[in-house]
Design an enzyme around this catalytic site. Structure first.
Site, PDB file in Angstrom:
ATOM      1  CE  LYS A  99       8.217  11.158  -3.318  1.00  0.00           C
ATOM      2  NZ  LYS A  99       8.543  11.482  -1.834  1.00  0.00           N
ATOM      3  CG  PHE A 145      11.152  10.762   7.248  1.00  0.00           C
ATOM      4  CD1 PHE A 145      11.688   9.830   5.680  1.00  0.00           C
ATOM      5  CD2 PHE A 145      12.266  11.318   7.404  1.00  0.00           C
ATOM      6  CE1 PHE A 145      12.654   9.800   5.211  1.00  0.00           C
ATOM      7  CE2 PHE A 145      13.696  11.310   7.144  1.00  0.00           C
ATOM      8  CZ  PHE A 145      13.772  10.272   5.835  1.00  0.00           C
ATOM      9  NE  ARG A 173      19.431  15.292  -5.777  1.00  0.00           N
ATOM     10  CZ  ARG A 173      18.543  14.444  -4.940  1.00  0.00           C
ATOM     11  NH1 ARG A 173      18.109  13.388  -5.029  1.00  0.00           N
ATOM     12  NH2 ARG A 173      18.678  14.904  -3.455  1.00  0.00           N
ATOM     13  CB  THR A 179      13.740  17.002   0.405  1.00  0.00           C
ATOM     14  OG1 THR A 179      14.935  16.403  -0.312  1.00  0.00           O
ATOM     15  CG2 THR A 179      12.982  15.672   1.029  1.00  0.00           C
ATOM     16  NE  ARG A 193      10.808  16.758  -3.997  1.00  0.00           N
ATOM     17  CZ  ARG A 193      12.004  15.905  -3.856  1.00  0.00           C
ATOM     18  NH1 ARG A 193      12.980  16.701  -3.821  1.00  0.00           N
ATOM     19  NH2 ARG A 193      11.882  14.702  -3.913  1.00  0.00           N
ATOM     20  CG  ASN A 203       8.580  15.157  -1.384  1.00  0.00           C
ATOM     21  OD1 ASN A 203       8.169  13.905  -1.697  1.00  0.00           O
ATOM     22  ND2 ASN A 203       9.766  15.159  -1.036  1.00  0.00           N
ATOM     23  CG  HIS A 206      12.028   9.287  -5.534  1.00  0.00           C
ATOM     24  ND1 HIS A 206      12.782   9.589  -4.412  1.00  0.00           N
ATOM     25  CD2 HIS A 206      12.597   8.386  -6.402  1.00  0.00           C
ATOM     26  CE1 HIS A 206      14.004   8.701  -4.508  1.00  0.00           C
ATOM     27  NE2 HIS A 206      13.907   8.071  -5.660  1.00  0.00           N
TER      28      HIS A 206
HETATM   29  P1  CMP Z   1      12.154  11.539  -1.763  1.00  0.00           P
HETATM   30  O1  CMP Z   1      12.930  12.180  -2.894  1.00  0.00           O
HETATM   31  O2  CMP Z   1      11.124  10.453  -2.197  1.00  0.00           O
HETATM   32  O3  CMP Z   1      13.243  10.652  -0.841  1.00  0.00           O
HETATM   33  C1  CMP Z   1      12.984  10.323   0.477  1.00  0.00           C
HETATM   34  C2  CMP Z   1      11.619  10.942   0.754  1.00  0.00           C
HETATM   35  O4  CMP Z   1      11.705  10.792   2.329  1.00  0.00           O
HETATM   36  C3  CMP Z   1      11.549  12.320   0.755  1.00  0.00           C
HETATM   37  O5  CMP Z   1      11.422  12.356  -0.862  1.00  0.00           O
HETATM   38  C4  CMP Z   1      10.566  12.866   1.239  1.00  0.00           C
HETATM   39  O6  CMP Z   1       9.300  12.412   0.797  1.00  0.00           O
HETATM   40  C5  CMP Z   1      10.637  11.937   2.636  1.00  0.00           C
HETATM   41  N1  CMP Z   1      11.477  12.690   3.681  1.00  0.00           N
HETATM   42  C6  CMP Z   1      12.833  13.091   3.742  1.00  0.00           C
HETATM   43  N2  CMP Z   1      13.152  13.700   4.703  1.00  0.00           N
HETATM   44  C7  CMP Z   1      12.017  13.960   5.473  1.00  0.00           C
HETATM   45  C8  CMP Z   1      11.749  14.601   6.713  1.00  0.00           C
HETATM   46  N3  CMP Z   1      12.539  15.179   7.365  1.00  0.00           N
HETATM   47  N4  CMP Z   1      10.406  14.544   7.091  1.00  0.00           N
HETATM   48  C9  CMP Z   1       9.468  13.855   6.408  1.00  0.00           C
HETATM   49  N5  CMP Z   1       9.613  13.189   5.144  1.00  0.00           N
HETATM   50  C10 CMP Z   1      10.915  13.331   4.825  1.00  0.00           C
END
Ligand code: CMP
Length: 370
Positions: A99, A145, A173, A179, A193, A203, A206
């Site tokens: 990211k 979000f 993963r 996450t 992460r 984070n 992805h």
């Molecule tokens: P990613 O794996 O890119 O898939 C969806 C993204 O949404 C996740 O990583 C985070 O960057 C974001 N995300 C998911 N849940 C939350 C949350 N509760 N608050 C903020 N960002 C979130």
């Protein structure tokens, strides 16, 4: 039975001279790491069973390109049920993305990916538009979000990767970790992460959550056209096939030297393309043919690199053409650290200041169809 375990694939070779696609069965005998090739149409042996140390079984999967005796062969299918069963359960793909918050850590993350046994079979840097990000994350539409996430993901460049491994989706993963980076830092401190992420949306990486999402996300990402190449004040660096597993370390060295990497793509050059790109060296470098053969033997990573006076500055960091000379005279250069010989010298870099833009255009405009 297991002593004659063999994997059989259907492979294609584009015969340039005849303008024909020829199909073969490629058999890999695990007992002694030998191969043979059978011409399907003419029903005869094309390559007698022989050792081919340049090819390992881990390079064989659907979609892979392998080079055997200078021929680029595309693996298009399994040729028997045994091979299908063995490989479909073992090897799969996922989509991984670095990211915008991790631009400075691209090299470190790629290095960790390779060190954990995942293979990168495609890679591209792009800058997503807000519309791209909203489409990519469509399943999160309406969540609190969503706006933050899509604004962030379209704020700067990302690096998308096709990752191949046994059980690729859960493996990636697991390497990414939870996450939320705050949770990751306490619960799984060795994950990406935890190490590189800062908060919910920021984070670091992805990864697809299932094989179905992986397929959708790979198709979506790799059909996006927007290469962030600037095509001015730039030089071109190509990480050569032999050094591909060191790509993370090389990229990290480039970033730590203060260069900007403004575009990046993995590419498997075919012979006419490599000959065209390196044409100026024909008749000048004695190892021209060997260089073209090497450049087509596996995937490379091409980059647009920017800085003041970049062509000369980057040549200094690449080091002398011959890694032996580099090791003695310029030990802190890329070629000293990762080169093997004059052909396998880790990286190509643009030689003349006036060619920087042209070489970058070759990859990021002509080959990318931009
Ligand atoms: P990613 O794996 O890119 O898939 C969806 C993204 O949404 C996740 O990583 C985070 O960057 C974001 N995300 C998911 N849940 C939350 C949350 N509760 N608050 C903020 N960002 C979130």
């Amino acid at each position: 039975m297991s002593s004659e375990e063999r994997y059989v694939f259907v492979i294609e070779w584009f015969d340039q001279a005849a303008s024909l696609i020829r199909k073969y069965n490629l058999t890999y005998f695990t007992v002694d790491n030998t191969i043979d090739m059978f011409d399907i149409k003419n029903r005869r042996i094309f390559l007698k069973r022989c050792q081919y140390p340049g090819l390992s079984v881990s390079e064989l999967f659907i979609g892979a390109t392998v080079t055997i005796y200078s021929r680029q062969l595309k693996v298009i299918d399994y040729a028997d049920v045994f091979t299908r069963q063995k490989f479909e359960t073992q090897r799969s793909k996922t989509f991984g993305m670095i990211k915008p918050d991790c631009y400075n850590n691209i090299g470190k993350i790629i290095d960790i990916i390779y060190s954990k046994g995942l293979r990168i079979t495609n890679l591209k840097m792009i800058k997503m538009t807000l519309t791209n990000a909203r489409q990519f994350y469509a399943e999160h539409t309406g969540k609190p979000f969503f706006e933050d996430l899509t604004n962030f993901m379209s704020s700067d460049v990302v690096v998308g990767m096709e990752l191949v491994a046994e059980n690729a989706v859960p493996k990636w993963r697991e390497l990414m970790g939870p996450t939320n980076p705050i949770t990751a830092k306490t619960d799984s401190p060795n994950t990406l992460r935890a190490i590189f992420g800062t908060q919910g949306t920021h984070n670091a990486v992805h990864g697809s959550d299932s094989a179905t999402s992986a397929s959708r996300e790979l198709n979506f990402f790799f059909s996006l056209p927007n290469s962030p190449a600037v095509l001015n004040n730039c030089t071109c660096c190509i990480i050569k096939p032999h050094a591909i597993y060191q790509a993370g370390k090389i990229i990290n060295m480039i970033l730590e030297e203060g260069f900007e990497i403004s575009a990046m793509m993995m590419v498997h050059l075919d012979k006419p393309t490599a000959e065209e790109f390196f044409e100026v060296y024909k008749g000048v470098l004695p190892e021209f043919t060997a260089m073209v053969d090497h450049m087509t033997s596996g995937p490379c990573i091409a980059m647009e690199i920017r800085q003041e006076n970049v062509v000369n500055a980057f040549r200094q960091v690449s080091g002398p053409l011959d890694p032996e000379v580099a090791k003695h005279l310029r030990s802190n250069t890329i070629r000293a650290a990762f080169g093997i010989d004059r052909v396998q010298n880790a990286v190509h870099c643009t030689d003349l200041p006036e060619d920087g833009v042209l070489e970058c255009e070759y990859f990021f405009r002509i080959l990318s169809g931009r």
